[in-house]
Design a protein around this motif. Structure first.
Motif, mmCIF file in Angstrom:
data_model
loop_
_atom_site.group_PDB
_atom_site.id
_atom_site.type_symbol
_atom_site.label_atom_id
_atom_site.label_comp_id
_atom_site.label_asym_id
_atom_site.label_seq_id
_atom_site.Cartn_x
_atom_site.Cartn_y
_atom_site.Cartn_z
ATOM 1 N N ILE A 1 -49.460 86.531 67.242
ATOM 2 C CA ILE A 1 -50.241 86.741 66.023
ATOM 3 C C ILE A 1 -51.696 86.343 66.256
ATOM 4 C CG2 ILE A 1 -50.545 86.044 63.612
ATOM 5 C CD1 ILE A 1 -47.453 85.726 63.509
ATOM 6 N N TYR A 2 -51.913 85.242 66.953
ATOM 7 C CA TYR A 2 -53.284 84.836 67.265
ATOM 8 C C TYR A 2 -53.986 85.911 68.106
ATOM 9 C CZ TYR A 2 -57.310 82.468 69.176
ATOM 10 O OH TYR A 2 -58.589 82.162 69.551
ATOM 11 N N SER A 3 -53.289 86.431 69.104
ATOM 12 C CA SER A 3 -53.869 87.495 69.942
ATOM 13 C C SER A 3 -54.196 88.722 69.099
ATOM 14 C CB SER A 3 -52.900 87.889 71.052
ATOM 15 O OG SER A 3 -52.655 86.801 71.893
ATOM 16 N N PHE A 4 -53.293 89.063 68.225
ATOM 17 C CA PHE A 4 -53.508 90.185 67.324
ATOM 18 C C PHE A 4 -54.711 89.914 66.410
ATOM 19 C CE2 PHE A 4 -52.487 92.032 63.117
ATOM 20 C CZ PHE A 4 -52.706 93.351 63.434
ATOM 21 N N HIS A 5 -54.817 88.688 65.916
ATOM 22 C CA HIS A 5 -55.937 88.282 65.063
ATOM 23 C C HIS A 5 -57.266 88.489 65.802
ATOM 24 C CE1 HIS A 5 -57.425 85.036 62.019
ATOM 25 N NE2 HIS A 5 -58.221 86.060 62.071
ATOM 26 N N ARG A 6 -57.316 88.099 67.069
ATOM 27 C CA ARG A 6 -58.536 88.295 67.869
ATOM 28 C C ARG A 6 -58.863 89.786 68.010
ATOM 29 N NH1 ARG A 6 -61.871 84.926 67.439
ATOM 30 N NH2 ARG A 6 -62.944 86.132 69.009
ATOM 31 N N GLN A 7 -57.840 90.616 68.170
ATOM 32 C CA GLN A 7 -58.074 92.056 68.280
ATOM 33 C C GLN A 7 -58.655 92.622 66.983
ATOM 34 O OE1 GLN A 7 -54.179 93.372 69.456
ATOM 35 N NE2 GLN A 7 -54.829 93.614 71.587
ATOM 36 N N VAL A 8 -58.159 92.132 65.854
ATOM 37 C CA VAL A 8 -58.678 92.589 64.562
ATOM 38 C C VAL A 8 -60.140 92.169 64.407
ATOM 39 C CG1 VAL A 8 -58.484 92.297 62.058
ATOM 40 C CG2 VAL A 8 -56.442 92.731 63.425
ATOM 41 N N ILE A 9 -60.468 90.961 64.838
ATOM 42 C CA ILE A 9 -61.864 90.503 64.786
ATOM 43 C C ILE A 9 -62.740 91.401 65.653
ATOM 44 C CG2 ILE A 9 -63.412 88.629 65.485
ATOM 45 C CD1 ILE A 9 -61.153 86.676 64.577
ATOM 46 N N ASN A 10 -62.275 91.713 66.858
ATOM 47 C CA ASN A 10 -63.042 92.608 67.739
ATOM 48 C C ASN A 10 -63.189 93.995 67.123
ATOM 49 O OD1 ASN A 10 -63.257 90.549 69.572
ATOM 50 N ND2 ASN A 10 -61.641 91.296 70.901
ATOM 51 N N GLN A 11 -62.117 94.477 66.506
ATOM 52 C CA GLN A 11 -62.195 95.778 65.861
ATOM 53 C C GLN A 11 -63.223 95.745 64.733
ATOM 54 O OE1 GLN A 11 -59.141 97.051 63.163
ATOM 55 N NE2 GLN A 11 -59.241 99.150 63.920
ATOM 56 N N ARG A 12 -63.281 94.665 63.979
ATOM 57 C CA ARG A 12 -64.239 94.551 62.879
ATOM 58 C C ARG A 12 -65.673 94.648 63.405
ATOM 59 N NH1 ARG A 12 -64.829 96.317 58.498
ATOM 60 N NH2 ARG A 12 -62.596 96.165 58.437
ATOM 61 N N VAL A 13 -65.938 94.054 64.571
ATOM 62 C CA VAL A 13 -67.269 94.138 65.172
ATOM 63 C C VAL A 13 -67.592 95.597 65.524
ATOM 64 C CG1 VAL A 13 -68.664 93.487 67.189
ATOM 65 C CG2 VAL A 13 -67.254 91.771 66.021
ATOM 66 N N ILE A 14 -66.627 96.300 66.090
ATOM 67 C CA ILE A 14 -66.838 97.710 66.430
ATOM 68 C C ILE A 14 -67.063 98.528 65.159
ATOM 69 C CG2 ILE A 14 -65.804 99.777 67.461
ATOM 70 C CD1 ILE A 14 -64.344 97.889 69.414
ATOM 71 N N ILE A 15 -66.318 98.241 64.106
ATOM 72 C CA ILE A 15 -66.488 98.957 62.841
ATOM 73 C C ILE A 15 -67.889 98.728 62.287
ATOM 74 C CG2 ILE A 15 -65.792 98.995 60.402
ATOM 75 C CD1 ILE A 15 -62.890 98.560 61.407
ATOM 76 N N ASN A 16 -68.337 97.486 62.293
ATOM 77 C CA ASN A 16 -69.673 97.192 61.772
ATOM 78 C C ASN A 16 -70.765 97.900 62.577
ATOM 79 O OD1 ASN A 16 -68.595 95.610 59.749
ATOM 80 N ND2 ASN A 16 -68.848 93.705 60.862
ATOM 81 N N THR A 17 -70.602 97.932 63.886
ATOM 82 C CA THR A 17 -71.567 98.629 64.737
ATOM 83 C C THR A 17 -71.524 100.133 64.471
ATOM 84 O OG1 THR A 17 -71.296 96.931 66.425
ATOM 85 C CG2 THR A 17 -72.298 98.997 67.127
ATOM 86 N N THR A 18 -70.328 100.661 64.292
ATOM 87 C CA THR A 18 -70.170 102.082 64.005
ATOM 88 C C THR A 18 -70.827 102.443 62.674
ATOM 89 O OG1 THR A 18 -68.096 102.122 65.245
ATOM 90 C CG2 THR A 18 -68.482 103.952 63.741
ATOM 91 N N LYS A 19 -70.686 101.566 61.683
ATOM 92 C CA LYS A 19 -71.327 101.825 60.387
ATOM 93 C C LYS A 19 -72.844 101.882 60.518
ATOM 94 C CE LYS A 19 -67.772 100.062 57.327
ATOM 95 N NZ LYS A 19 -67.417 99.049 56.338
ATOM 96 N N LYS A 20 -73.406 101.027 61.362
ATOM 97 C CA LYS A 20 -74.859 101.066 61.591
ATOM 98 C C LYS A 20 -75.263 102.387 62.243
ATOM 99 C CE LYS A 20 -75.306 96.077 61.936
ATOM 100 N NZ LYS A 20 -75.456 94.937 62.833
ATOM 101 N N ALA A 21 -74.464 102.816 63.200
ATOM 102 C CA ALA A 21 -74.751 104.100 63.854
ATOM 103 C C ALA A 21 -74.604 105.249 62.851
ATOM 104 C CB ALA A 21 -73.816 104.299 65.045
ATOM 105 N N GLU A 22 -73.593 105.159 61.978
ATOM 106 C CA GLU A 22 -73.414 106.192 60.956
ATOM 107 C C GLU A 22 -74.619 106.253 60.018
ATOM 108 O OE1 GLU A 22 -69.732 105.171 59.053
ATOM 109 O OE2 GLU A 22 -68.544 106.278 60.516
ATOM 110 N N ASP A 23 -75.148 105.096 59.659
ATOM 111 C CA ASP A 23 -76.320 105.072 58.774
ATOM 112 C C ASP A 23 -77.482 105.839 59.402
ATOM 113 O OD1 ASP A 23 -74.918 103.607 56.902
ATOM 114 O OD2 ASP A 23 -75.780 101.672 57.511
#
Length: 131
Positions: free
Chosen positions: A65-87
């Motif tokens: 679960i901790y490993s999965f939690h870290r993956q979700v955090i990393n995914q959130r960073v990619i999502i935020n970066t993608t949103k900036k690119a989308e803007d």
């Protein structure tokens, strides 16, 4: 910029790479917890009479679960970066880029906390059996 439209090819290529990464993370993020829950149902059936094995299962689940939690955090960073690119892309290609409403509760976070709670219940159950 490179193509005279205000958005260079490099920007579009970067956006495409970010989207590809998100697709890879989504595969892991939804398959991992599903497999963990399914494996736990089978393990609980076999380990129910042995509290030590239930505790070992709790520790193993905690690590996953901790490993999965870290993956979700990393995914959130990619999502935020993608949103900036989308803007940036939206300035030129606005009609081609959907804008989704921001959820009040993020699915990844909800899933993580549900897994933590289920794992905590497993720990409490194994402790009750010992007592």
């Amino acid at each position: 910029m490179a193509n005279g439209t205000g958005i260079g090819d490099n920007h579009i290529n970067l956006y495409t790479a970010l989207i590809d990464q998100l697709q890879k993370y989504n595969t892991i993020i939804w398959q991992g917890p599903t497999a963990l829950i399914a494996a736990n149902f089978f393990a609980l059936d076999k380990f129910c009479s042995n509290p030590l094995l239930l505790f070992v299962l709790f520790i193993f689940n905690s690590v996953l679960i901790y490993s999965f939690h870290r993956q979700v955090i990393n995914q959130r960073v990619i999502i935020n970066t993608t949103k900036k690119a989308e803007d940036e892309l939206r300035k030129t290609f606005g009609i081609f880029i959907p804008k989704f409403p921001e959820p009040k509760v993020k699915a990844g976070s909800l899933l993580i906390w549900t897994l933590y709670m289920l794992n905590l219940m497993l720990f409490v159950y194994s402790a009750i059996i010992v007592l």
